[in-house]
Design a protein around this motif. Structure first.
Motif, PDB file in Angstrom:
ATOM      1  N   ASP A 128     -17.566  -8.239  -6.667  1.00 22.11           N
ATOM      2  CA  ASP A 128     -17.457  -6.817  -6.998  1.00 22.11           C
ATOM      3  C   ASP A 128     -18.810  -6.228  -7.387  1.00 22.11           C
ATOM      4  OD1 ASP A 128     -14.701  -6.490  -6.498  1.00 22.11           O
ATOM      5  OD2 ASP A 128     -14.202  -7.389  -8.426  1.00 22.11           O
ATOM      6  N   ILE A 129     -19.630  -7.025  -8.056  1.00 25.54           N
ATOM      7  CA  ILE A 129     -20.987  -6.582  -8.388  1.00 25.54           C
ATOM      8  C   ILE A 129     -21.790  -6.377  -7.103  1.00 25.54           C
ATOM      9  CG2 ILE A 129     -23.184  -7.309  -9.396  1.00 25.54           C
ATOM     10  CD1 ILE A 129     -21.263  -6.432 -11.531  1.00 25.54           C
ATOM     11  N   ILE A 130     -21.738  -7.332  -6.204  1.00 21.79           N
ATOM     12  CA  ILE A 130     -22.485  -7.255  -4.948  1.00 21.79           C
ATOM     13  C   ILE A 130     -22.109  -6.007  -4.164  1.00 21.79           C
ATOM     14  CG2 ILE A 130     -22.837  -8.369  -2.699  1.00 21.79           C
ATOM     15  CD1 ILE A 130     -22.366 -11.073  -4.191  1.00 21.79           C
ATOM     16  N   LEU A 131     -20.810  -5.764  -4.016  1.00 22.51           N
ATOM     17  CA  LEU A 131     -20.359  -4.609  -3.248  1.00 22.51           C
ATOM     18  C   LEU A 131     -20.780  -3.304  -3.916  1.00 22.51           C
ATOM     19  CD1 LEU A 131     -16.790  -5.824  -2.232  1.00 22.51           C
ATOM     20  CD2 LEU A 131     -18.847  -5.758  -0.793  1.00 22.51           C
ATOM     21  N   ILE A 173     -15.755  -3.150 -13.314  1.00 25.41           N
ATOM     22  CA  ILE A 173     -14.805  -2.742 -14.344  1.00 25.41           C
ATOM     23  C   ILE A 173     -13.621  -1.994 -13.730  1.00 25.41           C
ATOM     24  CG2 ILE A 173     -14.528  -0.990 -16.162  1.00 25.41           C
ATOM     25  CD1 ILE A 173     -16.825  -2.130 -17.613  1.00 25.41           C
ATOM     26  N   GLU A 174     -13.890  -1.143 -12.746  1.00 24.30           N
ATOM     27  CA  GLU A 174     -12.813  -0.384 -12.108  1.00 24.30           C
ATOM     28  C   GLU A 174     -11.829  -1.292 -11.371  1.00 24.30           C
ATOM     29  OE1 GLU A 174     -11.984   2.862 -12.241  1.00 24.30           O
ATOM     30  OE2 GLU A 174     -13.529   3.038 -13.787  1.00 24.30           O
ATOM     31  N   LYS A 175     -12.261  -2.473 -10.986  1.00 26.73           N
ATOM     32  CA  LYS A 175     -11.394  -3.407 -10.261  1.00 26.73           C
ATOM     33  C   LYS A 175     -10.518  -4.248 -11.198  1.00 26.73           C
ATOM     34  CE  LYS A 175     -11.528  -4.116  -6.311  1.00 26.73           C
ATOM     35  NZ  LYS A 175     -10.779  -3.537  -5.177  1.00 26.73           N
ATOM     36  N   LEU A 176     -10.773  -4.173 -12.504  1.00 31.63           N
ATOM     37  CA  LEU A 176     -10.005  -4.973 -13.460  1.00 31.63           C
ATOM     38  C   LEU A 176      -8.731  -4.247 -13.891  1.00 31.63           C
ATOM     39  CD1 LEU A 176     -12.872  -6.311 -15.764  1.00 31.63           C
ATOM     40  CD2 LEU A 176     -11.701  -7.526 -13.914  1.00 31.63           C
TER      41      LEU A 176
END
Length: 333
Positions: free
Chosen positions: A160-163, A69-72
């Motif tokens: 992004d989930i993986i990281l 979410i923070e990357k969106l």
């Protein structure tokens, strides 16, 4: 995000972004349980339990959901977010979306644990139900996404989930060194969709830590995929480890192939017995999926490979239907 960012450096960047938004969960030890994984004629092992059951939402999933979410951008978030999940990612995304002030649409299989359904609704998620298979979940999600325009945040098959999930191991490594003055030799990670396992495998690069996967024998698509050299795209199962009922993701599988040393499977009885042991000896509540790594290190198959020293176990979550405790424990007897 470019796949080239799937590296230890990418995990470190993710941690800098979310470290003030997630809980730094405790690392616990148990002398009695550690002694059970040591043969009389061999060197001792110490188990370090990374307790993500104390994470927001009761599971490690909050890390990946928060990072995604923070990357969106605000424009990407304007119609809310959507996902499909049996419960832990559902709750995590609902919490992360609420903190961001956006709507969360959650597709859950109809056989999800009732506390996870109630938790997701309680955190503000708008819940829709689907059939139990991955294909049924994805079909329902696609339909609702088309209706709402919400941004899809998959439960595991997403960079992004993986990281974000990989930050679990970053914390564990630093906590074992800072709090106990030791370094990990190996880590055992449960695998369902593979986001946590892939992330931890990336986080372990350059550290010398050996990475192993723990999987229910009743949902062994990762084990079979590694053996066959290609991803197994489906898994049909009713394993008690409900968080591990999904097939390994497309992005996750090659990471696991490259960096995970071996995948171990355990029976339903072994899983429940390990969960009971954690409850009794450590006095903490964990869900069945969380007990799979301990079940692995207590097995003869694990002993046969001779891994000793300081071993980390990722306790992935603690969301369990309390009404099922009696039947679960009876099944282990």
């Amino acid at each position: 995000m470019p796949l080239s960012k799937l590296s230890r450096e990418g995990v470190e960047e993710a941690y800098e972004l979310i470290r003030n938004k997630v809980k730094k969960t405790p690392v616990l030890t148990s002398e009695s349980i550690s002694s059970m994984v040591t043969d009389n004629d061999s060197a001792s092992s110490t188990l370090f339990f990374k307790c993500e059951n104390f994470q927001k939402g009761g599971a490690f999933k909050f890390r990946g959901a928060t990072h995604a979410i923070e990357k969106l951008t605000p424009d990407e978030l304007k119609n809310g977010v959507i996902t499909h999940s049996s419960g832990n990612h559902a709750q995590a995304l609902a919490i992360a979306a609420k903190a961001k002030g956006v709507k969360a649409y959650i597709v859950m299989p109809s056989n999800s644990a009732q506390p996870k359904i109630e938790g997701t609704k309680g955190y503000g998620g708008e819940v829709y139900f689907s059939g139990p298979s991955a294909a049924e979940r994805e079909s329902m999600t696609a339909m609702i996404q088309q209706q709402t325009g919400a941004k899809l945040i998959p439960p595991y098959d997403n960079p992004d989930i993986i990281l974000g999930q990989g930050t679990t191991l970053l914390e564990l490594l630093s906590q074992v060194e800072e709090n106990f003055g030791k370094k990990l030799d190996a880590v055992v990670v449960p695998v369902g969709g593979g986001g946590l396992l892939a992330g931890c495998a990336l986080a372990a690069q350059g550290t010398g830590v050996r990475v192993f996967a723990a999987e229910p024998a009743a949902a062994d698509d990762c084990y079979r995929g590694i053996a066959a050299g290609k991803r197994v795209p489906t898994v049909a199962t009713t394993t008690v480890a409900d968080g591990l009922r999904t097939p390994v993701g497309v992005i996750n599988f090659p990471i696991i192939q490259q960096y995970v040393e071996a995948v171990f499977t355990v029976t339903e009885a072994e899983i429940v017995a390990a969960m009971r042991l954690i409850w009794e000896r450590m006095k903490i509540i964990v869900e069945p999926s969380s007990a799979v790594p301990l079940a692995v290190v207590m097995s003869d198959r694990w002993r046969s490979i001779g891994v000793k020293g300081n071993i980390g176990l990722i306790v992935s979550g603690g969301n369990i239907d309390m009404n099922l405790i009696g039947p679960l424990l009876s099944s282990a007897c």
